[in-house]
Design a protein around this motif. Sequence first.
Motif, PDB file in Angstrom:
ATOM      1  N   THR A  55       0.841  -1.198   0.000  1.00 57.73           N
ATOM      2  CA  THR A  55       0.000   0.000   0.000  1.00 57.73           C
ATOM      3  C   THR A  55       0.879   1.252   0.000  1.00 57.73           C
ATOM      4  O   THR A  55       1.255   1.756   1.065  1.00 57.73           O
ATOM      5  CB  THR A  55      -0.920  -0.020   1.240  1.00 57.73           C
ATOM      6  OG1 THR A  55      -1.472  -1.325   1.392  1.00 57.73           O
ATOM      7  CG2 THR A  55      -2.026   0.999   1.123  1.00 57.73           C
ATOM      8  N   TRP A  57       0.449   4.484  -0.477  1.00 59.20           N
ATOM      9  CA  TRP A  57       0.043   5.701   0.240  1.00 59.20           C
ATOM     10  C   TRP A  57       0.293   5.567   1.736  1.00 59.20           C
ATOM     11  O   TRP A  57       0.698   6.527   2.393  1.00 59.20           O
ATOM     12  CB  TRP A  57      -1.415   6.071  -0.047  1.00 59.20           C
ATOM     13  CG  TRP A  57      -2.423   5.084   0.467  1.00 59.20           C
ATOM     14  CD1 TRP A  57      -3.013   4.079  -0.240  1.00 59.20           C
ATOM     15  CD2 TRP A  57      -2.959   5.001   1.795  1.00 59.20           C
ATOM     16  NE1 TRP A  57      -3.881   3.370   0.563  1.00 59.20           N
ATOM     17  CE2 TRP A  57      -3.863   3.920   1.819  1.00 59.20           C
ATOM     18  CE3 TRP A  57      -2.763   5.732   2.963  1.00 59.20           C
ATOM     19  CZ2 TRP A  57      -4.562   3.557   2.977  1.00 59.20           C
ATOM     20  CZ3 TRP A  57      -3.450   5.361   4.107  1.00 59.20           C
ATOM     21  CH2 TRP A  57      -4.344   4.282   4.096  1.00 59.20           C
ATOM     22  N   ALA A  58       0.066   4.373   2.284  1.00 55.91           N
ATOM     23  CA  ALA A  58       0.291   4.165   3.720  1.00 55.91           C
ATOM     24  C   ALA A  58       1.784   4.153   4.034  1.00 55.91           C
ATOM     25  O   ALA A  58       2.224   4.721   5.038  1.00 55.91           O
ATOM     26  CB  ALA A  58      -0.363   2.862   4.171  1.00 55.91           C
ATOM     27  N   SER A  60       4.061   5.737   2.422  1.00 53.44           N
ATOM     28  CA  SER A  60       4.500   7.124   2.326  1.00 53.44           C
ATOM     29  C   SER A  60       4.184   7.890   3.611  1.00 53.44           C
ATOM     30  O   SER A  60       5.009   8.667   4.100  1.00 53.44           O
ATOM     31  CB  SER A  60       3.822   7.786   1.125  1.00 53.44           C
ATOM     32  OG  SER A  60       4.192   9.125   1.030  1.00 53.44           O
ATOM     33  N   GLN A  61       3.013   7.648   4.183  1.00 55.51           N
ATOM     34  CA  GLN A  61       2.649   8.323   5.443  1.00 55.51           C
ATOM     35  C   GLN A  61       3.571   7.890   6.575  1.00 55.51           C
ATOM     36  O   GLN A  61       3.973   8.713   7.405  1.00 55.51           O
ATOM     37  CB  GLN A  61       1.202   8.035   5.795  1.00 55.51           C
ATOM     38  CG  GLN A  61       0.226   8.779   4.923  1.00 55.51           C
ATOM     39  CD  GLN A  61      -1.207   8.644   5.403  1.00 55.51           C
ATOM     40  OE1 GLN A  61      -1.479   8.207   6.513  1.00 55.51           O
ATOM     41  NE2 GLN A  61      -2.140   9.042   4.550  1.00 55.51           N
TER      42      GLN A  61
END
Length: 71
Positions: A55, A57-58, A60-61
């Motif tokens: 994932t 996006w996760a 990256s966070q």
Amino acid sequence: MHPQPKNPLHGLTLEFILTRLVEHYGWEELGRRIEVRCFILDPSIKSSLKFLRQTPWARSQVENLYLDTFA
């Protein structure tokens, strides 16, 4: 591998980054800051790594939180 002198995460594994964040914040606070089920319901390093690797996006966070916290 190509050198990445401007990448502050170069040489750090996702497991290292996640482990440091869990040690610093704990699972509960990490789940508040990044709202993903693997941090909130029955969290573990193994299940979280599997999710984060699939994932972008996760991941990256998590990487951004690491930089904000420790850089």
